[in-house]
Design an enzyme around this catalytic site. Structure first.
Site, short mmCIF file in Angstrom:
data_model
loop_
_atom_site.label_atom_id
_atom_site.label_comp_id
_atom_site.label_asym_id
_atom_site.label_seq_id
_atom_site.Cartn_x
_atom_site.Cartn_y
_atom_site.Cartn_z
N ASP A 1 24.52 -71.53 -27.43
CA ASP A 1 23.93 -71.57 -26.10
C ASP A 1 24.83 -70.80 -25.14
O ASP A 1 26.04 -71.09 -25.06
CB ASP A 1 23.78 -73.02 -25.63
CG ASP A 1 22.92 -73.14 -24.38
OD1 ASP A 1 23.38 -72.68 -23.32
OD2 ASP A 1 21.81 -73.68 -24.46
N GLU B 1 18.10 -69.00 -23.57
CA GLU B 1 19.43 -68.48 -23.91
C GLU B 1 20.02 -69.17 -25.14
O GLU B 1 21.23 -69.13 -25.36
CB GLU B 1 20.39 -68.63 -22.72
CG GLU B 1 20.64 -70.06 -22.29
CD GLU B 1 19.69 -70.55 -21.21
OE1 GLU B 1 20.09 -71.44 -20.44
OE2 GLU B 1 18.55 -70.04 -21.13
#
Length: 339
Positions: free
Chosen positions: A217, A260
């Site tokens: 992440d 993301e």
């Protein structure tokens, strides 16, 4: 010996066989050309396609019952205007003597081949002449019968259907590939991940080998969008993906999991090996400098590692990797956590 009707029925059965991707057009059309060679009792059959459907300038040989290196593999329209006129009009050319037939004498003059008789039937694509199936006899006295011509035209139609089926198959595979690709990063997407991780799990059961996942992440990605704009955010995602791919093996699969978030499937990889890779990736991301509109964007990421034991389900392992990422965030980000 087969009657003409039996031969055409046999050809229809052969041409109805389902196809898969072939390594060459020779392989794709081999069974059809072999059928024609047997029934027509000729010395060679080849398939030629125009280089451009709308503005053809030459015919190129794509398949043959003979080694293609032994003969000319392309014919330019400007050298054979009479012959090409017949083909592009969709006419069948049945020449019992290549040297005496006005439609084919050009071929003999320019190529000096050993064919005495020639039977060329047109292949169509969406109603336009796409090429020819060329049947050649080296015998001194070969007379093409009406049955030969009808059969050769059926052979051309069979080749046309086979070529169109291949084109359709390629298009279907391209569409399938597009459905699996994230257009922004060029990586495989979550849909592909779901299929590929199941395949990796099946291989793990069969081979009794380790399998691990890395969940990633990007840290503070919302701030990148807010400070530099969404265009910059897109560039960051693409550059991050490119950076990671350079450090993975061919068998590793990096996918964009969403937003993301990214995930890596690591076949034949233990938890320890996956953790070492995650740390290398973490350092490389930290060292990235992404330039956008004269500004430098720095980036870090949090990594969660989980090995998928034989007793673990896919869902359990993804959950553990996800939890590990959250723990990395809680630990201050820009670190690797293994569960």
């Amino acid at each position: 010996m087969l009657t003409p009707q039996q031969a055409r029925q046999r050809l229809r059965r052969v041409s109805s066989h389902s196809i898969e991707f072939a390594e060459s057009f020779d392989e794709l059309l081999k069974d059809l050309l072999s059928e024609g060679l047997h029934f027509l009792c000729v010395d060679k059959i080849s398939v030629w396609l125009v280089n451009d459907l709308d503005k053809p300038s030459q015919l190129n040989c794509i398949a043959s019952t003979h080694n293609q290196e032994e003969f000319c593999q392309s014919l330019a329209i400007q050298q054979y205007p009479v012959y090409f006129e017949q083909i592009l009009l969709g006419h069948t050319v049945a020449a019992n003597n290549v040297e005496l037939d006005n439609r084919t004498i050009e071929l003999k003059i320019h190529n000096n081949n050993c064919s005495r008789a020639l039977l060329d039937t047109v292949i169509y694509h969406n109603g336009k002449p796409h090429g020819v199936v060329s049947c050649e006899s080296y015998a001194n006295h070969h007379i093409w019968t009406n049955e030969d011509i009808v059969y050769a035209e059926s052979l051309a139609d069979s080749c046309s259907r086979r070529l169109m089926a291949l084109e359709t198959l390629k298009l279907q595979n391209q569409l399938k590939e597009m459905a699996f690709v994230d257009t922004l990063t060029g990586l495989k997407n979550r849909r592909y991940f779901n299929e590929r991780v199941q395949s990796a799990k099946n291989s793990q059961y069969r081979l009794q080998t380790p399998l691990s996942l890395i969940m990633i992440d990007l840290d503070h990605f919302k701030q990148v969008n807010d400070e530099f704009g969404h265009e910059a955010g897109d560039i960051v995602l693409a550059q991050f993906a490119k950076n990671c791919l350079t450090q993975l093996r061919l068998e590793d699969v990096l996918c964009r999991y969403g937003g993301e978030e990214f995930i890596i499937i690591l076949p034949y990889t233990t938890e320890k090996q996956a953790s070492l890779l995650a740390e290398r990736l973490r350092v490389s991301v930290e060292n990235m400098s992404i330039q956008h509109e004269h500004k430098i964007i720095k980036l870090t990421a949090s990594f969660g590692v989980a090995e998928m034991g034989l007793e673990h389900t896919i869902e359990e392992t993804i959950k553990r990797a996800d939890v590990a990422v959250y723990k990395a965030k809680d630990a201050g980000r820009n670190c690797v956590i293994t569960l």
